[in-house]
Write an enzyme that holds these catalytic residues in place. Structure first.
Site, PDB file in Angstrom:
ATOM      1  N   ASP A   1       0.739  -1.165  -0.150  1.00 26.45           N
ATOM      2  CA  ASP A   1      -0.042   0.051  -0.104  1.00 26.45           C
ATOM      3  C   ASP A   1       0.848   1.249  -0.122  1.00 26.45           C
ATOM      4  O   ASP A   1       2.060   1.087   0.258  1.00 26.45           O
ATOM      5  CB  ASP A   1      -1.062  -0.047   1.394  1.00 26.45           C
TER       6      ASP A   1
ATOM      7  N   GLU B   1      -3.634  20.759  -0.292  1.00 30.52           N
ATOM      8  CA  GLU B   1      -4.342  21.956   0.199  1.00 30.52           C
ATOM      9  C   GLU B   1      -4.075  22.578   1.411  1.00 30.52           C
ATOM     10  O   GLU B   1      -4.085  23.718   1.581  1.00 30.52           O
ATOM     11  CB  GLU B   1      -5.897  21.722  -0.324  1.00 30.52           C
TER      12      GLU B   1
END
Length: 1165
Positions: free
Chosen positions: A425, A535
Site C-alpha cells: 500500500d 491543500e
C-alpha cells in the site's frame, strides 16, 4: 416484521407499489462478466424509503456481519479438516490406527498421545484466533445508530438496521451501511467524509445531496420522505453507482456523489440524514473483503510431497519384507512351532494373510522413518524463532511509538526467506501521509533551503556530499510547513525585486481553495480541514507568509494580511467568493473568482503545470522558461508541484460568463461536462505567478529499504487507491521509478473512453474499454519483449489504473497482463479497490507461482494481506485492522529489511546462522538463495538420502562383524542386545556429529547441545540397563571392552567421511554465496551483537536512533569485478552484485587456496 425492533409498521399510502418491476424502465438488464469484478451487476433493485412493510417481501439481507472462520457447528469438522490437510497428520493418524490393532508390535500410546496433543494444541490456537474475530464482530454489530421512528430518533444497534430505514449520523460517526445522502446541517447540502478504511486516504472528500432532499433534516420533515430508489444490485465497485430517486412523480438521477459507503466517517458536519441502500455483506466494503484464509507455507507443501515419497519408500520396503515372509515361512521350521494354534500372520497354510498382516506389522514397526517427534521439534523451533528472535529484535523496535515487531503466526517463518514479490500500500505504509510546503518559485526566483530525502539518498548512492544550509534561528516548522528562507519570511518579501508578484502568490494560496477552519481564529490554535493534505499545506504556508486565512462563510473568505500594504501593518481583508471551479482528475486545476473590497475582480487558478501552461497569455516567455526549469528541479528532488496563475476580469466579461456558468450549474443532464466547457471560456490568458513544491514525507528509510530489497532480488509493486499522478510521484520518491525507465501507462482517462462514457450505455462502455485495454496490453507487451531483446535496453515499469485493471483481470486478458507485469521491474496500480488489490496479489501468487508478501496499514489492505502467502501489517494511524489480519506486524516499512534478509534467511536455513546480521544486510544478494530455493531442492533431498543409505550400510557392516567376531571380557561372542546397544550408541554419536557438521557457525551452545545429547544417551542406557531384564548390565559389560570404544570412534568417522568429503568439495569448487562471504570475512573481529542491541535499547533521542540506523545501512559496493587481490576468488560474487554474469572459475579456487593461512588486517564495521 423482521428486526425485532417492536416498531409499528408504517402503512403505505401508495397502492400497488409492491407489484412494480424492480428494474429501471427502458434499461436492459445484462450481465457483463469481467473476471470477478463486475462493473454492473444484472438488474436493479427497488427500495422504498421509510417503509419497512413495503420492503419486507424482497427479503433484503440484514446488517449483521460475520468475519469468523468457524461457527459452533463447523469448528470441529472444519478444524480437523484443516489439520488433516497436512499429509504428515494423515500419515500419523493411519499409523495410530494400526498401532491399536492386535498386529501392532508397539504400544499405541507412543503414536496416539503425540498426535492427539499436536491436534489439540492446533485446534486451541485456531479457536483463540477465531474468538478474537467474533469479539470484534460483536463490537461492530452492536454499535449504536439513530433511526427515524414516529418523528423521533430512536437508537438501535447496527445489526438491526434494515434497507430503507432513515438514519442520522453525527459528526465523527461511522456509516453503518451504504447510505443515500439526503440532507446535511452544512450549507448547500454538502458533507465531508473520510475514506481511510476504503482507500487509505485520510484527506476529506466532499459529498453533495440531491437538492430536492435538502429539507428532510429534522424528524418532523424526514418522516414525510417517501422516496423510491431504483438502483444497481449490490456489487464491489467502490467508485461507481447508478440509480434514480423517484419522489412525488419526479425522477432524479443518482451518482457516487450521493452514496456514503459503510466504514467511512463523517467529518466537519454536525449531522446528516440518509437512507439505507445496502446492508451487511451486501455493502461495497464487505463485498471487497475475503474469507479468512488458511495459510500453509510453500516449504510445508513441499514437505508433504517429501513425506509421500518417504511413505512410498517405506511401503516398498515393507512390501518386500512382507512378501519375503510369505515366501519363506514354512512348517519345516519345527522349532518355531508353526504347525497349529498360531495366528493368521504366522500360518504357513495362508500365505496371502501372512503377507498382508506382516505388511501392516512392518509399517507400524518402521513408522519412525517419519517420526512425529520431528514435527514437534520443528514446531518448537518455529515458536522459538518467533518468540525469541523476531518479537525481541531491537532492530525492529520503533522507539517513538514503543512498538516491537510481532509474529502472529509461526507457520510461515521459512516463507519469509523466499519472498520474490512484495505488494505494498502507499498511504501510511510507504509514506506518512504528511505533506509539507518545502520550496517555491515566485516570479522566476527559487525560495526555500534544504534537501529532500530523495536528494540525500541520490547523493549517498553516488558518494557526493550535500552542503546543508544553516537553518535560520527563527525558522518555522509546523505540520504542513517545513520552509526556511529569510528573504520572504516575516514580511521580508517586500524588499524583493518583485513584491507585487509575491503578494499575488500569497493571496492565491490563501484564497484559491475549499479548506474549512476549526477552532479559535488564531494562528496557533486554528485547524484546517482540507479535501487533500496538499491543500492544507498550501493554506498553512500562506498563514506563515503573513496571509492568514481564518474564516469562511458560503460566500466570503476572510484573510488576515500582514505587511501587505506597509511593513508592520496587519489588516483583516474580506474576499467575496463568486464562483468556485472545482478540481477533478480531468481538469487537473482549481479556480476561484473573487471580488476585492474595492470591486476588483480576479480569477486565481492553481493546477498541474501542463494544464496551466496551456492557458497562459502569450507573453513572458522568459518567465515560463525559468519556471519550467524550476519545476524540473523540484520534480527531480521528488517534490509535488503546482503552478499558480491569475487573471484580472472586466465586470462585463464576468457577468456574461457568469450567466453561462449558472445555466450549466442548473443543467440536469451532462452537468459536469457543461461546467468544464464553461470553465474553459474564462480559464485562459492567465498570468503566471510561480510554482509550489510540496514534499510528501516518506517513512524513514523507505528508499534505502526498497533499494536493498531490490538488490536481494525482490520486486516491489505499489497498489494504492490514490490518483495516478500521486502514485507516480511516490514511486519516483521511493526509487521504484526513475527517468531512465521506459514507462507503460494504461489509463482510463482518455478522450476516446470519456466519449463513450458520456453516452451512458454500460454494455457499450464495457465492450469498448475491454477492447481498449486489450489493445494497450498487446502493444505494451510487444514493446517490452522488443526492449528485453536489446542488450542495453532500459528497465520497464507499468502504471495502470483501477478501471483498466478491472478489464485486464478478465480471464481472457489476465495472462497477457501477467506476462507484461513480470517483465517489468516495478508495477504501480492506482485507484484500485481492496478486492482488486487481492486479485492482483492472487494473480502473481497463482499465475506465476512466486512467493508473495503483502504489506499495508489500513482496513482497505486486509484482503490483499490475506491473499498473499505472507501478510504484514503496519501498526500505523489507521487502526489495527491490518495488524489483526496479518501474519507479522511491524511499525515501519524499513523493518522489512531485517524481517526478510535476517529472520527470513535464518528461518529458511533453520539450523543456525550462516553469516552475521550486519553481513546479511550488507550483502542482500544472499537472499536470492532462498528465492531460488537452493537448500530444499529434490537434488538436496536425494543427496541426503544417498548418504543416509551409505551410513546405514556402514552401520550394518560393522554390526554384522560385531555379531560374528566381537567378544566380551569373558571370551563370549556378543549377543543380540550387546550388538544392538553398541549399534544404537554409534547412531546417536553419528547423528549428533552430523548435525555439528551441518552448522555454518559453531558456538558454545552447539557444543553443549551436541555433547549433552550424547551424554544423555549414556546416562539413560546406564540406568535402563539396571531396570530391564533383557538388557540387564549390557552397557556395563560393553564398556569393559576395548572393542566397544574402538567401534564408537571408528564407525562415526567412517560413516561421516562421505559427508565430510562432499561438503569440502562443494565448498571449495561449488560454493554458495554465503560461503564466499564467510571466507571474505573469516578474519573479521566477532560482532558483539549484544552490545549492539544494548546500544539500540539505550537510545535517548531520535537523532541517536537515526545515527545508528545510518550506521547499519549497507555500504557502497566494491567496484572490483576483475581480480580482487584482497579477496581472491570472489570475482563472480561481486559481479553478481553488479548484475554481471561471471561463473566460478578453477583459478578462483586455486588462488583462494594459496591465500589460506595468510592473516588479514582486522576490519572494523
Amino acid at each position: 416484521m423482521s428486526g425485532g425492533s417492536g416498531w409499528e409498521r408504517i402503512r403505505s399510502t401508495r397502492g400497488g407499489r409492491l407489484s412494480r418491476e424492480t428494474s429501471l424502465t427502458g434499461r436492459t438488464a445484462r450481465t457483463v462478466r469481467l473476471g470477478r469484478v463486475q462493473p454492473q451487476a444484472p438488474g436493479y433493485r427497488t427500495i422504498y424509503c421509510n417503509d419497512r412493510e413495503a420492503n419486507l417481501p424482497v427479503r433484503f439481507k440484514g446488517n449483521s456481519i460475520s468475519t469468523t472462520k468457524y461457527n459452533f457447528l463447523t469448528f470441529l469438522p472444519k478444524g480437523l479438516f484443516e489439520q488433516f490437510r497436512r499429509v504428515a497428520n494423515c500419515y500419523f493418524l493411519f499409523i495410530s490406527i494400526l498401532s491399536m490393532t492386535p498386529i501392532s508390535p508397539v504400544n499405541p500410546v507412543t503414536n496416539v498421545v503425540p498426535l492427539s496433543l499436536v491436534l489439540f494444541v492446533s485446534l486451541i490456537k485456531e479457536a483463540f484466533e477465531d474468538w478474537k474475530r467474533l469479539q470484534n464482530d460483536m463490537v461492530i454489530n452492536n454499535n449504536p445508530v439513530d433511526v427515524l421512528h414516529d418523528q423521533v430518533w430512536e437508537t438501535i444497534p447496527w445489526k438491526k438496521l434494515q434497507v430503507g430505514d432513515i438514519v442520522r449520523i453525527k459528526q465523527d460517526g461511522f456509516f453503518p451501511a451504504d447510505l443515500l445522502f439526503l440532507a446535511s446541517t452544512n450549507a448547500d447540502g454538502v458533507c465531508y467524509i473520510e475514506t481511510s478504511n476504503l482507500d487509505g486516504e485520510t484527506n476529506l472528500k466532499i459529498r453533495k445531496a440531491v437538492e430536492r432532499t435538502w429539507d428532510y433534516l429534522i424528524p418532523e420533515k424526514a418522516v414525510e420522505f417517501k422516496g423510491e430508489v431504483q438502483c444497481e444490485q449490490p456489487n464491489n465497485s467502490l467508485y461507481t453507482f447508478t440509480g434514480n430517486l423517484i419522489i412525488e412523480n419526479q425522477t432524479l438521477p443518482l451518482s457516487p456523489n450521493q452514496l456514503l459507503l459503510r466504514g467511512c466517517s463523517l467529518r466537519n458536519t454536525e449531522y446528516i440524514v440518509a437512507a439505507v441502500i445496502f446492508t451487511g455483506h451486501e455493502t461495497k466494503v464487505m463485498m471487497n473483503s475475503m474469507n479468512v484464509p488458511s495459510k500453509r507455507s510453500t516449504l510445508e507443501r513441499k514437505l508433504d510431497k517429501l513425506i509421500l515419497t518417504l511413505f512410498g519408500t517405506l511401503f516398498g520396503m515393507c512390501l518386500v519384507g512382507a512378501i519375503g515372509s510369505g515366501i519363506f515361512i514354512s512348517s519345516d521350521y519345527y522349532y518355531l512351532e508353526l504347525q497349529r494354534g498360531v495366528g493368521l500372520e504366522f500360518n504357513p497354510s495362508s500365505r496371502f494373510s501372512v503377507v498382508v498382516l506382516t505388511l501392516f506389522t512392518l509399517l507400524t514397526l518402521y513408522s519412525t522413518i517419519i517420526p512425529i517427534s520431528l514435527y514437534v521439534s520443528i514446531e518448537m523451533i518455529k515458536f522459538i524463532q518467533c518468540a525469541q528472535f523476531i518479537n525481541k529484535d531491537l532492530h525492529m523496535y520503533h522507539v517513538e511509538t514503543d512498538t516491537p515487531a510481532l509474529a502472529r503466526t509461526s507457520n510461515l517463518n521459512e516463507e519469509l526467506g523466499q519472498v520474490e514479490y512484495i505488494f505494498s500500500d502507499k498511504t501510511g505504509t510507504l509514506t506518512r501521509n504528511l505533506m509539507e510546503f518545502f520550496k517555491c518559485s515566485i516570479g522566476g526566483e527559487v525560495y526555500g533551503t534544504g534537501f529532500t530525502e530523495i536528494e540525500r539518498g541520490g547523493a549517498q548512492r553516488i558518494g557526493a556530499k550535500l552542503q546543508e544550509a544553516q537553518r535560520s534561528p527563527h525558522a518555522v516548522h509546523e505540520k504542513g510547513f517545513n520552509f526556511d528562507d529569510s528573504r520572504i519570511m516575516r514580511g521580508a518579501w517586500r524588499n524583493e525585486s518583485n513584491p507585487d508578484v509575491c503578494k499575488e502568490f500569497f493571496r492565491c494560496l490563501a484564497i484559491c481553495h475549499t479548506v474549512l477552519t476549526e477552532g479559535d481564529e488564531s494562528p496557533d490554535k486554528i485547524t484546517y480541514q482540507a479535501a487533500s493534505p496538499d491543500e492544507a499545506a498550501l493554506v498553512t504556508a500562506a498563514k506563515n507568509f503573513g496571509f492568514f486565512f481564518y474564516r469562511r462563510t458560503p460566500t466570503m473568505i476572510y484573510v488576515r494580511e500582514s505587511h501587505a500594504e506597509k511593513m508592520g501593518t496587519i489588516t483583516d481583508v474580506p474576499y467575496e467568493i463568486l464562483n468556485v471551479l472545482e478540481f477533478n482528475s480531468t481538469r487537473k486545476r482549481q479556480s476561484v473568482v473573487c471580488r476585492y473590497a474595492d470591486g476588483r475582480l480576479v480569477l486565481y487558478c492553481k493546477g498541474a503545470d501542463t494544464v496551466i501552461y496551456e492557458r497562459l497569455a502569450a507573453e513572458s516567455d522568459e518567465l515560463k522558461k525559468i519556471t519550467r526549469e524550476h519545476l524540473e528541479q523540484f520534480g527531480s528532488a521528488g517534490l509535488r508541484t503546482l503552478c499558480l496563475a491569475y487573471k484580472d476580469l472586466h465586470p462585463e466579461t464576468y457577468e456574461s460568463w457568469n450567466e453561462k456558468f449558472i445555466q450549466a450549474k442548473s443543467s440536469l443532464r451532462d452537468r459536469e461536462k457543461k461546467l468544464d466547457e464553461v470553465a474553459e471560456l474564462i480559464e485562459k490568458d492567465l498570468i503566471l505567478i510561480g510554482a509550489t513544491a510540496i514534499e510528501d514525507k516518506l517513512q524513514e528509510g523507505v528508499p534505502t529499504c526498497i533499494e536493498t530489497l531490490a538488490r536481494a532480488g525482490i520486486k516491489i509493486w505499489v497498489l494504492t487507491g490514490d490518483k495516478m499522478e500521486t502514485a507516480i510521484n511516490i514511486a519516483y520518491a521511493c526509487n521504484l521509478i526513475n527517468n531512465d525507465m521506459k514507462q507503460f501507462i494504461i489509463s482510463s482517462e482518455t478522450d476516446a473512453i470519456r466519449e463513450v462514457e458520456e453516452k451512458g450505455d454500460q454494455v457499450e462502455i464495457a465492450r469498448f474499454m475491454k477492447e481498449e485495454v486489450k489493445g494497450e496490453l498487446k502493444r505494451c507487451l510487444e514493446e517490452a519483449q522488443h526492449s528485453l531483446c536489446t542488450v542495453s535496453g532500459p528497465k520497464l515499469t507499468l502504471v495502470i489504473d483501477g478501471k483498466c485493471l478491472m478489464y485486464a483481470l478478465d480471464p481472457s486478458l489476465r495472462v497477457m497482463l501477467l506476462n507484461l507485469s513480470l517483465n517489468c521491474s516495478s508495477v504501480v496500480c492506482c485507484r484500485v479497490s481492496p478486492l482488486q488489490k487481492a486479485q492482483v496479489t492472487s494473480l502473481v501468487k497463482k499465475g506465476a507461482r512466486k512467493i508473495t508478501l503483502s504489506i499495508g496499514d489500513g482496513a482497505n489492505d486486509v484482503s490483499m494481506i490475506q491473499a498473499a502467502h505472507i501478510g504484514v501489517g503496519i501498526s500505523g494511524l489507521e487502526g489495527m485492522q491490518a495488524v489483526m489480519a496479518s501474519d507479522f506486524a511491524i511499525a515501519q516499512f524499513r523493518f522489512l529489511t531485517d524481517l526478510l534478509l535476517v529472520h527470513g534467511r535464518l528461518s529458511y536455513l533453520r539450523i543456525c546462522k550462516d553469516v552475521s546480521t550486519a553481513l546479511s544486510k550488507k550483502y542482500p544478494e544472499l537472499y536470492k538463495e532462498g528465492i531460488r530455493n537452493m537448500f530444499f531442492k529434490w537434488r538436496v533431498v536425494w543427496t541426503w538420502a544417498f548418504f543416509s543409505v551409505y551410513q546405514s550400510l556402514i552401520f550394518y557392516h560393522f554390526v554384522t562383524i560385531s555379531g560374528t567376531s566381537g567378544k566380551n571380557l569373558s571370551g563370549r561372542m556378543f549377543g543380540l542386545w550387546d550388538v544392538s546397544t553398541m549399534a544404537f550408541t554409534c547412531v546417536v554419536i553419528t547423528v549428533n556429529l552430523r548435525l555439528l557438521l551441518m552448522c555454518n557457525s559453531i558456538t558454545r551452545w552447539h557444543y553443549i547441545s551436541v555433547g549433552g545429547s550424547i551424554l544423555a544417551w549414556f546416562v539413560f542406557i546406564l540406568i535402563y540397563s539396571l531396570l530391564r531384564e533383557n538388557v540387564y548390565f549390557v552397557i556395563y559389560v560393553l564398556m569393559g571392552t576395548f572393542y566397544f570404544y574402538l567401534t564408537i570412534i571408528l564407525v562415526p568417522i567412517v560413516a561421516l567421511l562421505g559427508d565430510f568429503i562432499y561438503q569440502g568439495v562443494e565448498r571449495w569448487f561449488f560454493p554458495y554465496d554465503y560461503q564466499i562471504v564467510q571466507e571474505m570475512h573469516r578474519n573479521d573481529p566477532e560482532d558483539n551483537s549484544r552490545a549492539g542491541l544494548l546500544e539500540i535499547g539505550n537510545r535517548l533521542t531520535p537523532q541517536e536512533e537515526r545515527s545508528y540506523a545510518i550506521a547499519q545501512l549497507p555500504r557502497e559496493l566494491s567496484k572490483h569485478t576483475g581480480f580482487a587481490f584482497d579477496s581472491p576468488g570472489y570475482e563472480s560474487f561481486f559481479a553478481a552484485q553488479l548484475g554481471v554474469h561471471a561463473p566460478q572459475k578453477a583459478w578462483d579456487v586455486a588462488r583462494r587456496a594459496s591465500m589460506r593461512g595468510k592473516p588479514k588486517p582486522s576490519k572494523k564495521h
